[in-house]
Design an enzyme around this catalytic site. Structure first.
Site, PDB file in Angstrom:
ATOM      1  N   ARG A  84      -6.603  -7.323 -10.255  1.00  0.00           N
ATOM      2  CA  ARG A  84      -7.345  -8.548 -10.564  1.00  0.00           C
ATOM      3  C   ARG A  84      -8.768  -8.167 -10.951  1.00  0.00           C
ATOM      4  NH1 ARG A  84     -10.681  -8.548  -6.211  1.00  0.00           N
ATOM      5  NH2 ARG A  84      -9.824  -7.917  -4.191  1.00  0.00           N
ATOM      6  N   ASN A  95      -6.452  -2.803  -6.934  1.00  0.00           N
ATOM      7  CA  ASN A  95      -6.569  -4.263  -6.986  1.00  0.00           C
ATOM      8  C   ASN A  95      -6.200  -4.724  -8.382  1.00  0.00           C
ATOM      9  OD1 ASN A  95      -7.540  -4.994  -4.304  1.00  0.00           O
ATOM     10  ND2 ASN A  95      -9.344  -3.807  -4.837  1.00  0.00           N
ATOM     11  N   TYR A 144      -7.976  10.881   8.118  1.00  0.00           N
ATOM     12  CA  TYR A 144      -9.239  10.139   8.232  1.00  0.00           C
ATOM     13  C   TYR A 144     -10.369  11.002   7.689  1.00  0.00           C
ATOM     14  CZ  TYR A 144     -13.218   7.691  10.297  1.00  0.00           C
ATOM     15  OH  TYR A 144     -14.405   7.021  10.485  1.00  0.00           O
ATOM     16  N   LEU A 145     -11.093  10.462   6.734  1.00  0.00           N
ATOM     17  CA  LEU A 145     -12.222  11.165   6.137  1.00  0.00           C
ATOM     18  C   LEU A 145     -13.499  10.734   6.849  1.00  0.00           C
ATOM     19  CD1 LEU A 145     -11.172  10.784   2.394  1.00  0.00           C
ATOM     20  CD2 LEU A 145     -10.764  12.717   3.923  1.00  0.00           C
ATOM     21  N   GLU A 178      -6.167   2.339  -2.825  1.00  0.00           N
ATOM     22  CA  GLU A 178      -5.418   1.155  -3.242  1.00  0.00           C
ATOM     23  C   GLU A 178      -5.810   0.786  -4.663  1.00  0.00           C
ATOM     24  OE1 GLU A 178      -6.327  -2.284  -0.909  1.00  0.00           O
ATOM     25  OE2 GLU A 178      -8.487  -2.065  -1.141  1.00  0.00           O
ATOM     26  N   LYS A 212       0.806  -1.219   0.000  1.00  0.00           N
ATOM     27  CA  LYS A 212       0.000   0.000   0.000  1.00  0.00           C
ATOM     28  C   LYS A 212       0.844   1.276   0.000  1.00  0.00           C
ATOM     29  CE  LYS A 212      -4.354  -1.764   1.866  1.00  0.00           C
ATOM     30  NZ  LYS A 212      -4.040  -3.188   1.757  1.00  0.00           N
ATOM     31  N   GLY A 224      -9.827  -4.498   6.337  1.00  0.00           N
ATOM     32  CA  GLY A 224     -10.016  -3.804   7.599  1.00  0.00           C
ATOM     33  C   GLY A 224      -9.062  -4.230   8.695  1.00  0.00           C
TER      34      GLY A 224
END
Length: 450
Positions: free
Chosen positions: A291, A289, A202-203, A287, A116, A165
Site C-alpha cells: 500500500r 507493505n 534479534y538484531l 516485511e 509474514k 509490535g
C-alpha cells in the site's frame, strides 16, 4: 482514467488522495462516519456518503456499506489510502467481482505479503536478503529451542499476522524462550485471531530502512530510493527521512535494484514498500507493505514524483510514467508525524482545535485534514498531520525543520510538537546517529518531551 474514485478512508490521507484526483480531473466520492460529518475531505469531495456510526468496524471497515456507497455514487474505482482496508485481500476481491477497480496490488499479492512467514519465503525466493530464523511457524517449544540455538540468542518471537509490535517478544536466553513464545502466541491470538509465531535472529542496534517500489503488473518495476524510519516509539514510526544518513550511494543503488528486480519477477502492481533492518552494512527483510505508506511524502520530495498520481495511472492500466534511469534524487527530506497526544505520556488528547496555523515557506509542506474549530474525534488514530520539509542537503533540511516547528501552532489539544522541537536540536539526531531503540532510550533516560 476513471469516471469517479471513491476514497475509502478519512483524515489527511483521504484529503491527499482527493487532491491527486482533482489534479487529474477525476471526480471524487468521500465516505465518512457520523463522527466525520465536518471533516475536510468530506467538505471538498464532489460527493459524500455517510456509511455508519463512529466505530471503524461499523463504517470505515464495513465492506457492504462501502460497496453500497460505490453503487449509489457510480464510483468505478476505490482508493483505500493506508490502514483500514488498504491491505484487505477480501475487499480487493469483492470490488473486482463488482467490476470496481481496487487502486492497489492484486489480492493474491496482498495475501502473500500479508502473512509474514509466506512473505519471508517469497522474499528469499526473489533474492531479497532475509533475517536468519525459522523457515515457517514454530509448532512446539522443542522445535523453537533447536532453531534458536542454531541461529544464536537473543532471538525475536514474532506473530505471523499483524504488526505494530503486537505479538512480538525478545528472548535473550534459552530460559526466556518458553515465556516469550507463550506471551507472543497469546497476544497474536487476541489481536489478530491467529496465534502462529515464528523466530528470527534479534538484531541489537539496527536501523529501519525501507525501499519504495512501484510495478505496473506486467513485469516492469522501479524503485524510488530508501526512507530511514528508525526513530520509533513502541514500534510506531515518529520521524522519517530520505535519503538515509546511514547509507552510501552504492548501498542504496544495490538494495534498490534488488528490490526492483524482485518486483519485476513478481509482476507486482502498484505501490509497495519493502522494509528492512539494517546493521553492520547488511540488510535483513522484515516485511512488505502492499500500500501507500504514511511517510510517502519524503520520497515525493526528493524525486519530484506524485505517488498517488502514479497509483492511479497504474490502476487504470496506463503503466508507469517513468523508467528506472529517469528516476533522480534531489536533496533531503524529513517528515514528523504530529499527533494529538500528551508530549510526555503520549496519552491521546482528542478535542477541539481552538487555533491552527500551518507553517509555510520554501521547502515546507503540511499534510493535514484539520482546521481551526475542528474537533478531533476519540475514535481513530491521533494523527493531526505530517510536517514535511525539503532542503538541498540534510543540514539545510534540519534548519528548515527547526523554523517550521517554531511556526506551526495547534491550540486546544496537547500535541507532540515539543518532542520534535527537542529532537531537531539533539546532537545524535543532527549527526544522523540513531537506531530503532534510540528514541525509547532517550525518553526512558529522562529526556522529557516538554
Amino acid at each position: 482514467m476513471f469516471n469517479k474514485v471513491l476514497i475509502a478512508n478519512r483524515g489527511e490521507i483521504a484529503l491527499r488522495v482527493l487532491r491527486a484526483c482533482k489534479e487529474l480531473g477525476i471526480p471524487t466520492v468521500a465516505v465518512h462516519s457520523t463522527a466525520d460529518n465536518g471533516a475536510m475531505h468530506v467538505r471538498l469531495a464532489d460527493e459524500s456518503v455517510c456509511i455508519g456510526p463512529p466505530p471503524a468496524r461499523d463504517s470505515y471497515l464495513n465492506i457492504p456499506q462501502i460497496l453500497a456507497a460505490c453503487e449509489i455514487s457510480g464510483a468505478d474505482a476505490v482508493h483505500p489510502g493506508y490502514g483500514f482496508l488498504s491491505e484487505n485481500a477480501r475487499f480487493a476481491d469483492i470490488l473486482e467481482a463488482h467490476n470496481i477497480t481496487f487502486i492497489g496490488p492484486r489480492a493474491s499479492d496482498i495475501r502473500t505479503m500479508g502473512d509474514k512467514i509466506e512473505a519471508k519465503r517469497t522474499a528469499q525466493a526473489l533474492g531479497i536478503p532475509v533475517v536468519p530464523g525459522s523457515p515457517g511457524a514454530v509448532t512446539d517449544d522443542g522445535e523453537a529451542m533447536r532453531i534458536a540455538a542454531d541461529i544464536g540468542f537473543p532471538v525475536l518471537v514474532k506473530a505471523s499476522a499483524g504488526g505494530g509490535g503486537r505479538g512480538m517478544k525478545v528472548a535473550r536466553t534459552a530460559e526466556d524462550l518458553s515465556m516469550a513464545l507463550a506471551t507472543a502466541r497469546s497476544e497474536a491470538g487476541a489481536a489478530f485471531g491467529d496465534d502462529a509465531v515464528y523466530i528470527e535472529k534479534y538484531l541489537g542496534k539496527p536501523r529501519h530502512i525501507e525501499i519504495q517500489v512501484f510495478g505496473d503488473g506486467e513485469g516492469n518495476a522501479i524503485h524510488l530510493g530508501e526512507r530511514d524510519c528508525s526513530l520509533q516509539r513502541r514500534h510506531q514510526k515518529v520521524w522519517e527521512e530520505a535519503q538515509s544518513p546511514a547509507l552510501t550511494d552504492s548501498q542504496r543503488k544495490e538494495i534498490g535494484e534488488i528490490c526492483a528486480s524482485a518486483m519485476r519477477k513478481m509482476k507486482y502492481r502498484g505501490a509497495g514498500t519493502i522494509e528492512f533492518l539494517y546493521e553492520n552494512d547488511e540488510f535483513y527483510f522484515i516485511e512488505m507493505n502492499t500500500r501507500l505508506q504514511v511517510e510517502h511524502p519524503v520520497t515525493e520530495a526528493i524525486t519530484g514524483l506524485d505517488l498517488v498520481h502514479e497509483q492511479l495511472r497504474v490502476a487504470a492500466g496506463q503503466g508507469l510514467s517513468l523508467t528506472q534511469d529517469q528516476v533522480t534524487f534531489s536533496g533531503h527530506a524529513i517528515e514528523c508525524r504530529i499527533n494529538a497526544e500528551d508530549p510526555v505520556t503520549f496519552a491521546p488528547s482528542p478535542g477541539q482545535i481552538s487555533y491552527y496555523h500551518a507553517p509555510g515557506g520554501i521547502g515546507t509542506r503540511i499534510d493535514s485534514g484539520v482546521y481551526q474549530g475542528y474537533t478531533i474525534p476519540p475514535f481513530y488514530d491521533s494523527l493531526i498531520g505530517k510536517l514535511i520539509v525539503h532542503g538541498r542537503n540534510r543540514q539545510e533540511c534540519l534548519m528548515r525543520l527547526r523554523r517550521a516547528l517554531d511556526e506551526i501552532i495547534v491550540d486546544g489539544v496537547k500535541t507532540t510538537l515539543p518532542l520534535f522541537q527537542r529532537l531537531v536540536d539533539n546532537p545524535d539526531i543532527q549527526a544522523g546517529n540513531y537506531d530503532i531503540h534510540w528514541l525509547e532510550e532517550y525518553l526512558a533516560g529522562g529526556a522529557k518531551a516538554a
